[in-house]
Every structure is written in C-alpha cells, then in structure tokens.
Design a protein around this motif. Structure first.
Motif, PDB file in Angstrom:
ATOM      1  N   TYR A  58       0.810  -1.212   0.000  1.00 43.54           N
ATOM      2  CA  TYR A  58       0.000   0.000   0.000  1.00 43.54           C
ATOM      3  C   TYR A  58       0.850   1.271   0.000  1.00 43.54           C
ATOM      4  CZ  TYR A  58      -4.791   1.678   0.374  1.00 43.54           C
ATOM      5  OH  TYR A  58      -6.016   2.209   0.101  1.00 43.54           O
ATOM      6  N   LEU A  59       2.104   1.157   0.310  1.00 41.37           N
ATOM      7  CA  LEU A  59       2.985   2.315   0.353  1.00 41.37           C
ATOM      8  C   LEU A  59       3.469   2.660  -1.055  1.00 41.37           C
ATOM      9  CD1 LEU A  59       5.073   1.457   3.521  1.00 41.37           C
ATOM     10  CD2 LEU A  59       3.129   3.011   3.340  1.00 41.37           C
ATOM     11  N   PRO A  60       3.862   3.926  -1.297  1.00 45.55           N
ATOM     12  CA  PRO A  60       4.318   4.316  -2.638  1.00 45.55           C
ATOM     13  C   PRO A  60       5.613   3.614  -3.020  1.00 45.55           C
ATOM     14  CG  PRO A  60       4.728   6.087  -1.067  1.00 45.55           C
ATOM     15  CD  PRO A  60       3.894   5.072  -0.363  1.00 45.55           C
ATOM     16  N   THR A  61       5.767   3.414  -4.319  1.00 45.09           N
ATOM     17  CA  THR A  61       7.003   2.849  -4.855  1.00 45.09           C
ATOM     18  C   THR A  61       7.667   3.899  -5.739  1.00 45.09           C
ATOM     19  OG1 THR A  61       5.846   1.879  -6.759  1.00 45.09           O
ATOM     20  CG2 THR A  61       6.097   0.507  -4.792  1.00 45.09           C
ATOM     21  N   VAL A 103       6.950   7.297  -9.877  1.00 46.90           N
ATOM     22  CA  VAL A 103       6.316   7.118  -8.578  1.00 46.90           C
ATOM     23  C   VAL A 103       4.943   6.493  -8.798  1.00 46.90           C
ATOM     24  CG1 VAL A 103       5.469   8.247  -6.497  1.00 46.90           C
ATOM     25  CG2 VAL A 103       7.534   9.097  -7.608  1.00 46.90           C
ATOM     26  N   ARG A 104       4.643   5.443  -8.019  1.00 42.63           N
ATOM     27  CA  ARG A 104       3.331   4.795  -8.092  1.00 42.63           C
ATOM     28  C   ARG A 104       2.731   4.721  -6.695  1.00 42.63           C
ATOM     29  NH1 ARG A 104       1.962   2.193 -12.771  1.00 42.63           N
ATOM     30  NH2 ARG A 104       3.610   2.029 -14.364  1.00 42.63           N
ATOM     31  N   GLN A 105       1.441   4.955  -6.596  1.00 43.00           N
ATOM     32  CA  GLN A 105       0.756   4.927  -5.309  1.00 43.00           C
ATOM     33  C   GLN A 105      -0.649   4.378  -5.498  1.00 43.00           C
ATOM     34  OE1 GLN A 105       1.517   5.799  -1.891  1.00 43.00           O
ATOM     35  NE2 GLN A 105      -0.387   4.671  -1.772  1.00 43.00           N
ATOM     36  N   SER A 280       0.115   7.370 -10.740  1.00 45.75           N
ATOM     37  CA  SER A 280       1.518   7.228 -11.120  1.00 45.75           C
ATOM     38  C   SER A 280       2.009   8.533 -11.718  1.00 45.75           C
ATOM     39  CB  SER A 280       1.716   6.084 -12.131  1.00 45.75           C
ATOM     40  OG  SER A 280       1.047   6.369 -13.352  1.00 45.75           O
TER      41      SER A 280
END
Length: 426
Positions: A58-61, A103-105, A280
């Motif tokens: 669930y955290l951003p990558t 960034v993906r969330q 993203s």
C-alpha cells in the motif's frame, strides 16, 4: 566383578562429585540453549515481518533508471516556420542518454485492506505457536529431569542391596566354613550378590542415558548430578482447571486466532470484487529533444480498474476460503474439547498416582520393618538365610517401586499443570 565395582567406585570418588544441576537451572538452560526453541524463535522473527510486507503493497514505490543507446544514424529535423539560421532539432543523436524517475501509489485498493489485518492475525498465531512450543520443550525438560532424578534414587537402593548381599555372602562363607550352613545357602548368597551387581549396572546405565537425554535438551555436557525435587503442587480439585485451560493455553488461543484468520481471508476474497484506483507520475530526461523540442517530459496518470469477469477465479477462491472457515471453526471446537478432556483425564491420573504413592509408601514402611525384624531373627538363629535374602530383596523392590510411584505422581502433576496451561507460564 566385586573388584571391578570397587575400582569403579574408587575412580568415581577420586574424580570428585559432579556439580548438582537443579530443576530450575535445567529449565533456565533450556530457555537459553535448546535448539528447537531457537528454531521456533527464528521462525517467529520471520513471521513478525508479515505486517510490514502487507503494508508495503500500500505504500508508494519510487524507481529510477538510466540508459545509453548508440544509434546507427543521427536524425535531425528543422521545423517549419523556424527563423533562418536556426539549427535543426536532433531527435536521435548517435550517442543517446536517458534517465527516468517514476512514482506509483495505490489510492483505493480494497483487496489490500483485509490482507493487512490478516497479516497481524498471522503474527499473533505465530507468536502463540512459539509460546506453545516453548512450554512443550520445558515440559519435556522437566520430565527428563524427574526421570533422571528417580533413576539416581534407584541406584542408591540397588547399591544398598549390593552392599547387604556382599556382606551377607562373606558372613555365609564363614558360616559354611564353620559347618553351620549348607552349600546351598552359600550358593544362594553368591547368586544374590551377582544379581545385585547386575541390577546396579543396569541402573547406572539407565541413569547415564537419562542424563544424556537431559543434557541434549539443554545443550550442555552430562557431567552433573541431579536432585530429586518435591512433587509439584497442583491446584485443588475445587478450582475450575478446564476454564483456566481455555483461557491460558496458547494452542487454544491459536485455534481461535486461526478462525479469525480464515474469516479475514474469506473477507479478502469478497473484496477482490471491488474496483481499484491508482496514481503514477513519470519524469524522463534525454539528450534527444524529440518532436516537442524539449529534453525532458513528465506525465501524471490517475487510473481505475474494475475486473468484471476473471474466468471464475474469484468465485473459486471464495468457495475455498469458505471451506477453510468451516475447517478452522471445527478445529477450534476440537482444540477446546481436547483441552477440557486432557484436564479431566490428567486430574484422574494425578489422583490415581497419589493413591498409588500412598500405598507404596505404606508398603515401604512395612518392608523396612520386616527386614529389620528378619535381620534380628537371623542373628538370633531363628530365621534362615533365605528369609533374610527374601526380606532384603523385597525391601529393595519396594523402595524402587516407591521411587517409581513418586516419579509417576510428579509426572502426573506436571501433566495436570500442562493441560491447564499453568506449567512454565511467564
């Protein structure tokens, strides 16, 4: 054989008495050194990462990357309407460099919500399982300790019989040479001494084997002696140990949490029907300007996905998780019923062992008195040697029997405490 036994006793005395290992020290050594317990703790540490792994989804990558490309041709364009003398835009250089950051969330991910909760429940189950393993290991150590201590007491009883039979053999030999007893009496005394020697060797070997098993459990050398602890005290019959077992036993608590875990997984199967929303952002930079005439470009994307039909996989998962809920529910009831039964059976075994111990102690008192009176009668010339030999053998057998009944009572008390969830509780 007597000479060999004397040499053994002399060497043992010269080597010194080994240090006494108490029951509390053995249990503490098991807590620190037992390999099975170390394995269980290592697995618990692995399970402690389940929640963090679930939250990680669930955290951003954030990811970055770079590239280098050597092109066979350089491509440059001059856009219409540009002022004269403007250099063309290179959209493909010979040496092309590029870099990217992304960034993906997850914004709305319903399938992750029960997964996070289930990870916490799985950690609870692992912790309870480790606690149950710890108690079982300490219970095994206590059993081994009581067994070794009882065998040590049995050695003393058989050694006493050997000393008596050895002295009796010497006395009978003198009487035979004086012509007051028959050859049969002498042979019987020699046979009794030989049997006592054999019994002593068996007892010592059994004691050494028991100490070796105990030393393996606590991971130390077997150069120690033990002391016979008192019979463990147990709660009175008026206390509701079955209720305490349902409240205190970690395996019962683990079965309940396993049911919660199964319910959570079924809930996760239902949440798989819900849509998901994600975000993203991408930023790219390159030495090739491209048709826009810029070396960098960025994009923000808000996406939504709703799987309407996946070939029936979600329906299969839902039915499978429902079956696991039914299994976990039955296992919880089975564990609770088994705990209640174990308490009742352990209570009966303990009361039976207490009754047997009382009778064994009464028989031991009678055997000691019989042996004393027979010895007096023999010295007075009233009793025969066979009667004395039988009285000595009966006394030793009764002493060994009393030691065994005391061991069984101690083990029954340990089993009762264990079944109620009260043994090795911290």
């Amino acid at each position: 054989m007597i000479a060999l036994l004397a040499v053994t006793l002399t060497l043992s005395a010269a080597a010194g008495t080994p240090p006494v290992l108490t029951l509390d020290e053995a249990l503490q050594a098991a807590r620190q050194n037992n390999l099975d317990l170390k394995i269980a703790r290592a697995r618990l540490e692995q399970s402690a990462l389940l929640s963090r792994r679930a939250w990680a989804a669930y955290l951003p990558t954030v990811s970055v990357g770079g590239s280098y490309t050597r092109n066979g041709n350089e491509i440059a364009l001059s856009l219409p309407g540009t002022p004269p003398g403007t250099p063309p835009i290179v959209i493909q250089p010979f040496d092309q460099f590029g870099a990217q950051a992304e960034v993906r969330q997850a914004i709305l991910a319903p399938s992750l919500w029960p997964a996070i909760r289930n990870a916490g429940i799985a950690e609870d189950v692992a912790e309870l399982s480790t606690e149950n393993a710890r108690r079982e290991i300490l219970f095994a150590v206590a059993q081994a300790y009581f067994g070794a201590a009882s065998l040590q007491e049995a050695i003393r009883a058989t050694q006493f019989l050997l000393e008596v039979n050895t002295a009796r053999e010497a006395d009978t030999k003198k009487r035979f040479e004086a012509g007051t007893v028959t050859k049969v009496a002498l042979l019987r005394s020699q046979l009794d001494r030989t049997r006592a020697e054999q019994d002593l060797v068996r007892s010592r070997n059994a004691y050494a084997s028991a100490k070796l098993a105990l030393a393996t459990l606590i991971q130390r050398d077997a150069e120690f002696s033990v002391e016979l602890p008192p019979v463990p005290s147990v709660p009175s019959a008026e206390e509701d140990l079955a209720k305490q077992a349902l409240e205190q036993r970690p395996d019962v608590a683990a079965s309940r949490r396993n049911l919660d875990l199964a319910l959570g997984r079924r809930q996760g199967a239902w949440f798989a029907y819900a849509p998901s929303v994600g975000f993203s952002g991408v930023y790219r930079i390159s030495n090739a300007a491209g048709f826009a005439g810029r070396n960098d470009v960025w994009a923000l994307t808000l996406s939504a996905q709703w799987v309407l039909w996946d070939g029936g996989v979600r329906e299969i998962n839902l039915r499978e998780e429902s079956a696991r809920v039914a299994e976990a529910s039955a296992q919880r009831k089975q564990t609770e019923a088994r705990a209640t039964e174990e308490v009742a059976r352990a209570r009966l075994e303990y009361e039976n062992a207490q009754a047997n111990l009382a009778k064994a102690e009464e028989a031991l008192s009678l055997a000691r008195e019989t042996q004393r009176l027979t010895e007096i009668s023999f010295k007075a010339g009233v009793a025969t040697y066979l009667e004395v030999a039988d009285a000595n053998a009966a006394l030793t057998g009764t002493e060994v029997g009393a030691i065994n009944e005391r061991l069984q009572t101690s083990l029954a008390a340990l089993r009762l405490l264990r079944s109620a969830g009260l043994f090795a509780r911290e």
